[in-house]
Structure formats: structure tokens, C-alpha cells
Design a protein around this motif. Structure first.
Motif, short mmCIF file in Angstrom:
data_model
loop_
_atom_site.label_atom_id
_atom_site.label_comp_id
_atom_site.label_asym_id
_atom_site.label_seq_id
_atom_site.Cartn_x
_atom_site.Cartn_y
_atom_site.Cartn_z
N GLY A 58 45.79 41.62 33.06
CA GLY A 58 47.18 42.51 33.29
C GLY A 58 48.02 42.98 32.29
O GLY A 58 48.45 42.10 31.53
N PRO A 59 48.35 44.29 31.88
CA PRO A 59 49.20 44.54 30.96
C PRO A 59 50.73 44.03 31.10
O PRO A 59 50.99 44.06 32.38
N SER A 60 51.31 43.77 30.24
CA SER A 60 52.73 42.99 30.39
C SER A 60 53.73 44.04 31.01
O SER A 60 54.51 43.81 31.76
N ALA A 61 53.50 45.31 30.60
CA ALA A 61 54.34 46.51 31.40
C ALA A 61 53.97 46.47 32.82
O ALA A 61 55.17 46.70 33.55
N ALA A 66 56.07 45.04 38.35
CA ALA A 66 55.66 44.45 39.55
C ALA A 66 56.57 43.14 39.95
O ALA A 66 57.03 43.15 40.99
N HIS A 67 56.60 42.33 38.94
CA HIS A 67 57.10 41.15 38.87
C HIS A 67 59.03 41.40 39.21
O HIS A 67 59.33 40.59 40.01
N PHE A 115 44.01 32.41 37.79
CA PHE A 115 45.52 32.81 37.79
C PHE A 115 45.60 34.23 37.02
O PHE A 115 46.19 35.14 37.71
N GLU A 116 45.07 34.53 35.98
CA GLU A 116 45.46 35.60 35.26
C GLU A 116 44.80 36.66 36.03
O GLU A 116 45.48 38.01 36.08
N TRP A 117 43.58 36.63 36.56
CA TRP A 117 43.03 37.67 37.33
C TRP A 117 43.90 37.82 38.75
O TRP A 117 43.88 38.97 39.23
N HIS A 122 47.17 41.34 41.77
CA HIS A 122 48.47 41.15 42.74
C HIS A 122 49.47 42.39 42.01
O HIS A 122 50.06 42.92 42.97
N ASP A 123 49.60 42.19 41.05
CA ASP A 123 50.60 43.39 40.43
C ASP A 123 50.15 44.93 40.28
O ASP A 123 50.81 45.59 40.64
#
Length: 141
Positions: A58-61, A66-67, A115-117, A122-123
Motif C-alpha cells: 500500500g502507498p504511504s499516503a 487511514a492510520h 502483514f503488508e498485504w 485494511h487501509d
């Protein structure tokens, strides 16, 4: 080099462990803090929250919006904080226990391995919520 440079099983395991630690440090320690703007005051484009991009699905933006919205607005509030158990783990007594929670150790291993997926998906759900798209709604014709 250690990971690909040897046919030795121990070298391969060592290289895999080093790669895992490097990704954890970059994405979950360094990237998490950079994305929160912790070091923006230094005006260094390499570690500024507006220009940081990490090596994750997922891109950091997307993660920042989301987070920061979900987790930091509703920290540890069941049903609001999407980081509380990531939707598959029971992390609080406030959540009713169900028999499916007996599989939680296996679910935890699955979450760790993907986790990264999980974070990207999730985001993405939070992004849709922020955009006013109802869960399960079609986003294109």
C-alpha cells in the motif's frame, strides 16, 4: 547477497532473516514515524512525511490517511479503531468471545506472514469509508 549467493541452507535462512529485519525496521519503525511527521522539522526530503515512500504494497499516503484517521482518532475503541486486532484477532475483553477465536494463534501467524498485504487491504477499506463509499458498494460501473 547472502540470500542469493549460496546454496547453503543456513546462509539462505540467515539472508531471509536479515531481509525480514531490514523490512521491519524500514517500514514499521522508520516509515511509521516518518509518516506521522516526526522528523518533518528537519526539512530533509529523504525523511519528510510529504515525500516519503516505503517498500510496501500500500502507498504511504494511503496509510497516513487511514492510520491517522482510524487509529489515532479512535485509539483502542472497539468497532472504530481498525488497528485493534486488524479485524481478525480478539485483542480486548470488550469483544465477545466466540469459538472462532480458538484459531487465533493460526490467524496471528497468517497475519504476520501477510502483514503488508493486510495493511494495504485494511487501509483501502478505510479510504473508501473516508470517501463515503459504503462497504460492499461497487466503485466502478
Amino acid at each position: 547477497a547472502v540470500l542469493f549467493g549460496s546454496r547453503n541452507r543456513w546462509a539462505w535462512l540467515g539472508g531471509t532473516a536479515m531481509l525480514s529485519v531490514a523490512k521491519i525496521i524500514e517500514n514499521m519503525e522508520l516509515g511509521h514515524n516518518v509518516s506521522h511527521g516526526q522528523w518533518d522539522w528537519m526539512n530533509d526530503p529523504e525523511i519528510h512525511s510529504t515525500s516519503w515512500e516505503w517498500d510496501m504494497t500500500g502507498p504511504s499516503a494511503q496509510w497516513r490517511r487511514a492510520h491517522n484517521y482510524s487509529h489515532h482518532t479512535y485509539t483502542n475503541v472497539l468497532g472504530k479503531d481498525e488497528d485493534l486486532g486488524f479485524g481478525i484477532l480478539r485483542m480486548t475483553r470488550d469483544e465477545a468471545w466466540r469459538p472462532v477465536h480458538l484459531a487465533q494463534p493460526a490467524a496471528n501467524l497468517l497475519l504476520a506472514a501477510t502483514f503488508e498485504w493486510g495493511i494495504a487491504l485494511h487501509d483501502l477499506g478505510i479510504e473508501k469509508e473516508l470517501a463515503g463509499i459504503a462497504p460492499g458498494a461497487k466503485t466502478s460501473p
